[in-house]
Design an enzyme around this catalytic site. Sequence first.
Site, PDB file in Angstrom:
ATOM      1  N   LYS A  52       0.691  -1.098  -0.554  1.00 20.89           N
ATOM      2  CA  LYS A  52      -0.077  -0.002   0.235  1.00 20.89           C
ATOM      3  C   LYS A  52       0.847   1.779   0.165  1.00 20.89           C
ATOM      4  O   LYS A  52       1.147   1.785   1.303  1.00 20.89           O
ATOM      5  CB  LYS A  52      -0.831  -0.209   1.282  1.00 20.89           C
TER       6      LYS A  52
HETATM    7  C1  LIG Z   1      -6.313   0.376  -4.108  1.00 20.44           C
HETATM    8  C2  LIG Z   1      -7.524  -0.493  -2.520  1.00 20.44           C
HETATM    9  N1  LIG Z   1      -8.044  -1.919  -2.775  1.00 20.44           N
HETATM   10  C3  LIG Z   1      -8.769  -2.391  -1.635  1.00 20.44           C
HETATM   11  C4  LIG Z   1      -8.338  -1.496  -0.528  1.00 20.44           C
HETATM   12  C5  LIG Z   1      -9.028  -1.528   0.499  1.00 20.44           C
HETATM   13  O1  LIG Z   1      -8.049  -2.147   1.416  1.00 20.44           O
HETATM   14  P1  LIG Z   1      -8.598  -2.186   2.786  1.00 20.44           P
HETATM   15  O2  LIG Z   1     -10.149  -3.513   3.670  1.00 20.44           O
HETATM   16  O3  LIG Z   1      -7.104  -2.330   4.172  1.00 20.44           O
HETATM   17  O4  LIG Z   1      -8.972  -0.645   3.425  1.00 20.44           O
HETATM   18  C6  LIG Z   1      -7.796  -0.457  -0.457  1.00 20.44           C
HETATM   19  C7  LIG Z   1      -7.767   0.705   0.872  1.00 20.44           C
HETATM   20  O5  LIG Z   1      -7.129   0.697   1.538  1.00 20.44           O
HETATM   21  C8  LIG Z   1      -7.007   0.671  -1.183  1.00 20.44           C
HETATM   22  O6  LIG Z   1      -6.390   1.316  -1.526  1.00 20.44           O
END
Ligand SMILES: Cc1ncc(COP(=O)(O)O)c(C=O)c1O
Length: 288
Positions: A131
Amino acid sequence: MSHVVHYGSSVFEGIRCYTQPQGSAVFRLPEHMQRLLDSAKIYRMEVPYSLEELCAAVVDLIEANGISSSYVRPIVLRGYGEIGVSPKGSPIEVYIANFPWGKYIAGTGGADVCISSWNRLAPNTMPALAKAGANYMNSQLIHMEAEINGYQEGIGLDVNGLVSEGSGENIFIVRNGVLYTPPLANSTLSGITRDSVLTIARHMGLTVSEQALPRELLYIADEVFFSGTAAEVSPIRSIDRIVIADGKPGEITKKIADEFFGIANGLKPDRFGWLTPVKLKSAEPVIA
Ligand SMILES: Cc1ncc(COP(=O)(O)O)c(C=O)c1O
């Protein structure tokens, strides 16, 4: 002049703290902080804090700031050092902020979204499992295009044209009673909410399948929804102006959302051990 400003060298998290009848609680704090450490590892960033220290810092921050319901943003970045691309001379810095943040995808009737003309990051280019701040240049392209064209959000396909995820959310479909979501190999983030949805669904006795999904399956699905920390569980009403089923949030989406919000808001038992309680010391945010 920080390295991060020029080269996008940051990894971060988004976490929610929910107000509950019995106080406040952070949703899946260790899992988020472990993903932060994993993202940092992929980019060879040495985080000078342990998982436990990072989790404790989040609790301290929320307690000190006194915001009962907030979004928490930890970030690890390469700071001010040398201007070259090599990050060797730039220090690792860690910050955590929290602030009130309401619904990310407005409305309860379902979002109107589109398939983006931009693909998600191709494998072995920018690692989608990290991330990283830089990945969100791709998310911005997807989201801006969607907004400019009158949609609430855009869905990215992977480099082979298979469904990947929203600009900031994972995606699920329901068809003939089976819950589907793309696997991590389709350039998706390993969403913590995605994992929560899969866990809830399995415990509900639903058949769950992580498999590659062709674009057109979205249009003919019985139900489609996003999952994410910011988006939580958000039904999708239409994709590319094609209405999903009868255009109303589906029964399985509603059941999963009910369980998810029930646990997060402290109205249902925390049967998976997802909550870290926090004790607020003051009712109002501390003004910096
Ligand atoms: C590109 C992306 N995909 C999926 C998610 C969902 O991830 P999470 O459920 O850990 O927030 C996020 C958010 O963080 C994101 O930025």
